[in-house]
Scaffold this motif. Structure first.
Motif, PDB file in Angstrom:
ATOM      1  N   GLY A 114       0.819  -1.209   0.000  1.00 17.08           N
ATOM      2  CA  GLY A 114       0.000   0.000   0.000  1.00 17.08           C
ATOM      3  C   GLY A 114       0.851   1.256   0.000  1.00 17.08           C
ATOM      4  O   GLY A 114       0.558   2.214  -0.727  1.00 17.08           O
ATOM      5  N   GLY A 115       1.906   1.258   0.805  1.00 12.54           N
ATOM      6  CA  GLY A 115       2.799   2.409   0.809  1.00 12.54           C
ATOM      7  C   GLY A 115       3.535   2.579  -0.510  1.00 12.54           C
ATOM      8  O   GLY A 115       3.729   3.705  -0.989  1.00 12.54           O
ATOM      9  N   THR A 116       3.936   1.464  -1.107  1.00 13.49           N
ATOM     10  CA  THR A 116       4.617   1.529  -2.407  1.00 13.49           C
ATOM     11  C   THR A 116       3.704   2.095  -3.479  1.00 13.49           C
ATOM     12  O   THR A 116       4.110   2.929  -4.302  1.00 13.49           O
ATOM     13  N   THR A 117       2.446   1.648  -3.488  1.00 10.59           N
ATOM     14  CA  THR A 117       1.476   2.153  -4.474  1.00 10.59           C
ATOM     15  C   THR A 117       1.248   3.650  -4.288  1.00 10.59           C
ATOM     16  O   THR A 117       1.185   4.408  -5.267  1.00 10.59           O
ATOM     17  N   ALA A 118       1.125   4.095  -3.030  1.00  6.95           N
ATOM     18  CA  ALA A 118       0.877   5.519  -2.784  1.00  6.95           C
ATOM     19  C   ALA A 118       2.061   6.380  -3.208  1.00  6.95           C
ATOM     20  O   ALA A 118       1.882   7.441  -3.829  1.00  6.95           O
ATOM     21  N   LEU A 119       3.275   5.940  -2.908  1.00 10.70           N
ATOM     22  CA  LEU A 119       4.454   6.749  -3.215  1.00 10.70           C
ATOM     23  C   LEU A 119       4.873   6.679  -4.680  1.00 10.70           C
ATOM     24  O   LEU A 119       5.720   7.459  -5.115  1.00 10.70           O
ATOM     25  N   SER A 120       4.320   5.738  -5.424  1.00 10.87           N
ATOM     26  CA  SER A 120       4.607   5.654  -6.867  1.00 10.87           C
ATOM     27  C   SER A 120       3.392   6.030  -7.703  1.00 10.87           C
ATOM     28  O   SER A 120       3.339   5.735  -8.891  1.00 10.87           O
ATOM     29  N   ASP A 121       2.415   6.671  -7.089  1.00 13.26           N
ATOM     30  CA  ASP A 121       1.186   7.056  -7.793  1.00 13.26           C
ATOM     31  C   ASP A 121       1.500   8.097  -8.868  1.00 13.26           C
ATOM     32  O   ASP A 121       2.307   9.007  -8.644  1.00 13.26           O
ATOM     33  N   PRO A 122       0.875   7.996 -10.030  1.00 14.69           N
ATOM     34  CA  PRO A 122       1.140   8.989 -11.099  1.00 14.69           C
ATOM     35  C   PRO A 122       0.679  10.392 -10.753  1.00 14.69           C
ATOM     36  O   PRO A 122       1.081  11.351 -11.425  1.00 14.69           O
ATOM     37  N   ALA A 361      -1.895  13.958   0.602  1.00  8.90           N
ATOM     38  CA  ALA A 361      -2.497  12.767   1.208  1.00  8.90           C
ATOM     39  C   ALA A 361      -1.736  11.507   0.802  1.00  8.90           C
ATOM     40  O   ALA A 361      -1.500  10.612   1.626  1.00  8.90           O
ATOM     41  N   LEU A 362      -1.349  11.425  -0.457  1.00  6.98           N
ATOM     42  CA  LEU A 362      -0.622  10.235  -0.937  1.00  6.98           C
ATOM     43  C   LEU A 362       0.742  10.111  -0.269  1.00  6.98           C
ATOM     44  O   LEU A 362       1.154   9.018   0.137  1.00  6.98           O
ATOM     45  N   ILE A 363       1.449  11.227  -0.141  1.00  7.49           N
ATOM     46  CA  ILE A 363       2.777  11.190   0.483  1.00  7.49           C
ATOM     47  C   ILE A 363       2.666  10.807   1.959  1.00  7.49           C
ATOM     48  O   ILE A 363       3.414   9.947   2.453  1.00  7.49           O
ATOM     49  N   THR A 364       1.714  11.430   2.656  1.00  7.13           N
ATOM     50  CA  THR A 364       1.541  11.117   4.082  1.00  7.13           C
ATOM     51  C   THR A 364       1.161   9.667   4.286  1.00  7.13           C
ATOM     52  O   THR A 364       1.739   8.960   5.132  1.00  7.13           O
ATOM     53  N   GLU A 365       0.176   9.202   3.521  1.00 10.37           N
ATOM     54  CA  GLU A 365      -0.268   7.810   3.654  1.00 10.37           C
ATOM     55  C   GLU A 365       0.847   6.837   3.292  1.00 10.37           C
ATOM     56  O   GLU A 365       1.069   5.829   3.977  1.00 10.37           O
ATOM     57  N   GLY A 366       1.574   7.133   2.220  1.00 16.61           N
ATOM     58  CA  GLY A 366       2.641   6.240   1.783  1.00 16.61           C
ATOM     59  C   GLY A 366       3.764   6.136   2.802  1.00 16.61           C
ATOM     60  O   GLY A 366       4.234   5.037   3.114  1.00 16.61           O
ATOM     61  N   ILE A 367       4.193   7.265   3.347  1.00 15.27           N
ATOM     62  CA  ILE A 367       5.282   7.246   4.328  1.00 15.27           C
ATOM     63  C   ILE A 367       4.859   6.503   5.594  1.00 15.27           C
ATOM     64  O   ILE A 367       5.598   5.652   6.114  1.00 15.27           O
ATOM     65  N   LEU A 368       3.656   6.794   6.101  1.00 14.75           N
ATOM     66  CA  LEU A 368       3.199   6.126   7.320  1.00 14.75           C
ATOM     67  C   LEU A 368       2.987   4.629   7.095  1.00 14.75           C
ATOM     68  O   LEU A 368       3.286   3.816   7.980  1.00 14.75           O
ATOM     69  N   ASP A 369       2.467   4.255   5.931  1.00 19.77           N
ATOM     70  CA  ASP A 369       2.296   2.829   5.633  1.00 19.77           C
ATOM     71  C   ASP A 369       3.639   2.110   5.612  1.00 19.77           C
ATOM     72  O   ASP A 369       3.780   1.014   6.177  1.00 19.77           O
ATOM     73  N   CYS A 370       4.617   2.697   4.954  1.00 21.73           N
ATOM     74  CA  CYS A 370       5.928   2.049   4.852  1.00 21.73           C
ATOM     75  C   CYS A 370       6.623   1.987   6.209  1.00 21.73           C
ATOM     76  O   CYS A 370       7.244   0.968   6.541  1.00 21.73           O
ATOM     77  N   MET A 371       6.522   3.043   6.987  1.00 23.64           N
ATOM     78  CA  MET A 371       7.133   3.019   8.312  1.00 23.64           C
ATOM     79  C   MET A 371       6.437   1.998   9.221  1.00 23.64           C
ATOM     80  O   MET A 371       7.090   1.272   9.971  1.00 23.64           O
TER      81      MET A 371
END
Length: 422
Positions: A114-122, A361-371
């Protein structure tokens, strides 16, 4: 004059021909931008959208997840005084292995992708988000930070506990010296054998002998099958001493050095594990709360309830082993149980104005998911799986090994299977 008129006509014709190209390029860019914005802002507008049904389902989700979390974390806390649910029983070890598999799959299969998808979103800017694998980097850094917190916290609690025990030892030694000066021999009225931690200087020969005796039983175990047999003999020896004599030579290990270190580890593990679980519970709660699709919410209710139950069981087991006071254990349990429902409530409140596909929102969600993934993977592998599966108790019990491995793979497999719906 004729030449000038021909040149004028050519310039006018070229200008008229260039205008359609300009307009065509402008329309193409506008259409591309509108498609991009539609992709980033209206991806939630799907055929299954129903605001009223989604609103009702969110309350069902909050109730279901709250009950699952309370039951999951309460079983090891309430049942630690019951024989079949005690934290040192085989049933608890097997159930904890299942919960460890659930947490491991949560980190690897749910949070990290989920974090990978958010941080690589177009919808994110190409630079820097598409130029570096930030998802793996944040997960790695979170794992290393968890290692640091784990180490520093354990050292702190061990040092704190050592100072407390030292002050208790000094008080006990002082009472022994006072009794010796008054002519009362140790052991006539009060049992000096309970003073396993007496200091060698001035603590009396009996205390020194008991300290060495306890240390011998703690540290001089043989290896292999002899170690397993030695543990059994030691257990029976300790029970014989505790029941056959009025003084129990400290073999209960309740205040031994190894127990002190183990207690400090359980304290740190429970707190760090709760931090990792709570951080991703907020994310999944808000994600469910902002959704307006009943087709998305329905499977999430069952998946998150299952997930919350076994995460609560694992956390409750760690809290129970850490032997917190009742108030502290209750606060930690309530904090865990309320986090996801509170996240759903926050997501529901901001659903009308929240755009989950905005860059922030995508950056915040992606970072928190990965952490969260990094924390959960570290905790599952190091503090739950390795701590139990590499223990002497597990190596000495083949049946417990087989059952625990089966439960571990079953928990990881079932939680991974839920990724189809959640």
């Amino acid at each position: 004059m004729f030449f000038i008129e021909e040149l004028w006509e050519i310039l006018i014709l070229d200008r008229l021909m260039s205008k359609p190209r300009v307009y065509t390029d402008f329309l193409f860019r506008s259409q591309s931008a509108s498609k991009f914005n539609a992709t980033c802002q209206s991806a939630e507008l799907e055929a299954c959208r129903d605001d009223s049904a989604a609103f009702s389902l969110k309350f069902v989700a909050m109730a279901s997840i709250l009950v699952a979390g309370i039951v999951g974390i309460a079983i090891p806390l309430v049942g630690k005084h019951r024989k079949f649910l005690r934290t040192d029983g085989s049933l608890f070890v097997a159930a904890k292995a299942f919960a460890a598999g659930v947490i491991l799959a949560t980190g690897f299969v749910h949070m990290l992708p989920g974090g990978t998808t958010a941080l690589s979103d177009p919808c994110l800017p190409e630079y820097p988000w598409s130029k570096f694998p930030f998802a793996g980097f944040f997960a790695m850094m979170a794992s290393l930070a968890t290692l640091l917190v784990d180490f520093v916290g354990t050292q702190y609690y061990e040092r704190k506990q050592g100072l407390t025990q030292k002050s208790e030892e000094q008080g006990r030694v002082g009472s022994v010296d006072a009794s010796l000066e008054s002519g009362i021999l140790p052991g006539e009225e009060k049992d000096p054998n309970d003073r396993v931690f007496g200091e060698e200087e001035g603590g009396g020969m009996h205390i020194v002998g008991m300290h060495a005796h306890a240390a011998h039983h703690r540290h001089s175990h043989p290896q292999g099958q002899d170690a397993c047999d030695g543990n059994l003999m030691e257990d029976s020896h300790s029970h014989g001493h505790s029941h056959g004599h009025s003084h129990g030579h400290g073999h209960s290990h309740g205040l031994g050095d190894g127990e002190g270190a183990g207690h400090a580890r359980h304290v740190v593990v429970s707190q760090v594990l709760e931090l990792g679980i709570v951080s991703h519970s907020v994310i999944i709660g808000i994600s469910l709360g902002v959704s307006q699709s009943p087709c998305t919410i329905r499977p999430l209710i069952a998946a998150l309830s299952f997930h919350q139950f076994f995460e609560g069981f694992a956390l409750g087991g760690c809290i129970s082993q850490a032997q917190f006071k009742n108030l502290s254990a209750t606060i930690m349990a309530c904090f865990f149980a309320l986090t996801t429902p509170a996240g759903i409530g926050v997501g529901t409140a901001i659903a009308s104005s929240y755009n989950p596909y905005s860059a922030g929102a995508l950056i915040t969600e992606g970072i928190l998911d990965c952490m969260s993934a990094g924390i959960l993977v570290y905790m599952a592998l190091v503090d739950l799986i390795a701590a139990d599966f590499l223990s002497k108790r597990m190596s000495c019990n083949f049946r417990l090994q087989m059952v625990s491995y089966l439960m571990l793979f079953l928990g990881a497999g079932l939680m991974s299977l839920l990724a189809i719906w959640a």
